[in-house]
Motif scaffolding. Structure first.
Motif, PDB file in Angstrom:
ATOM      1  N   GLU A  13     -62.225  20.534  22.874  1.00  0.00           N
ATOM      2  CA  GLU A  13     -60.787  20.764  22.978  1.00  0.00           C
ATOM      3  C   GLU A  13     -60.166  19.888  24.075  1.00  0.00           C
ATOM      4  O   GLU A  13     -59.111  19.276  23.874  1.00  0.00           O
ATOM      5  CB  GLU A  13     -60.517  22.238  23.265  1.00  0.00           C
ATOM      6  CG  GLU A  13     -59.058  22.589  23.385  1.00  0.00           C
ATOM      7  CD  GLU A  13     -58.834  24.071  23.683  1.00  0.00           C
ATOM      8  OE1 GLU A  13     -57.720  24.397  24.103  1.00  0.00           O
ATOM      9  OE2 GLU A  13     -59.757  24.877  23.490  1.00  0.00           O
ATOM     10  N   THR A  14     -60.835  19.822  25.218  1.00  0.00           N
ATOM     11  CA  THR A  14     -60.336  19.001  26.314  1.00  0.00           C
ATOM     12  C   THR A  14     -60.370  17.526  25.951  1.00  0.00           C
ATOM     13  O   THR A  14     -59.415  16.792  26.211  1.00  0.00           O
ATOM     14  CB  THR A  14     -61.156  19.255  27.594  1.00  0.00           C
ATOM     15  OG1 THR A  14     -60.999  20.630  27.966  1.00  0.00           O
ATOM     16  CG2 THR A  14     -60.700  18.373  28.739  1.00  0.00           C
ATOM     17  N   GLN A  15     -61.450  17.084  25.325  1.00  0.00           N
ATOM     18  CA  GLN A  15     -61.548  15.686  24.909  1.00  0.00           C
ATOM     19  C   GLN A  15     -60.420  15.322  23.944  1.00  0.00           C
ATOM     20  O   GLN A  15     -59.804  14.252  24.069  1.00  0.00           O
ATOM     21  CB  GLN A  15     -62.898  15.415  24.258  1.00  0.00           C
ATOM     22  CG  GLN A  15     -64.056  15.476  25.227  1.00  0.00           C
ATOM     23  CD  GLN A  15     -65.386  15.239  24.541  1.00  0.00           C
ATOM     24  OE1 GLN A  15     -65.505  14.336  23.717  1.00  0.00           O
ATOM     25  NE2 GLN A  15     -66.379  16.037  24.879  1.00  0.00           N
ATOM     26  N   LEU A  16     -60.144  16.200  23.000  1.00  0.00           N
ATOM     27  CA  LEU A  16     -59.063  15.950  22.050  1.00  0.00           C
ATOM     28  C   LEU A  16     -57.700  15.912  22.748  1.00  0.00           C
ATOM     29  O   LEU A  16     -56.857  15.072  22.424  1.00  0.00           O
ATOM     30  CB  LEU A  16     -59.061  17.014  20.953  1.00  0.00           C
ATOM     31  CG  LEU A  16     -60.229  16.958  19.975  1.00  0.00           C
ATOM     32  CD1 LEU A  16     -60.209  18.183  19.056  1.00  0.00           C
ATOM     33  CD2 LEU A  16     -60.197  15.674  19.163  1.00  0.00           C
TER      34      LEU A  16
END
Length: 61
Positions: A13-16
């Motif tokens: 989620e953070t990477q996205l």
């Protein structure tokens, strides 16, 4: 040295979210809030790199 720490990665989620912010920055620009959010992620990444490098040095020495 914990292998989990050395190989730690942000959540999917953070990477996205970071990819979205970077894309948004290049296409339409970021709001002040988005810029602050992006800067927070970049600072966190920088701190993790430092911590990982120190952990590797400690393990090697």
């Amino acid at each position: 040295m914990s292998r989990e720490f050395v190989f730690a990665r942000p959540s999917e989620e953070t990477q996205l979210r970071v990819r979205d912010l970077m894309h948004h920055e290049k296409t339409v620009g970021l709001t002040r809030d988005e810029t602050a959010e992006r800067d927070g992620y970049l600072e966190m990444e920088h701190q993790m790199r430092i911590a990982k490098a120190r952990a590797r040095q400690k393990h090697a020495g």
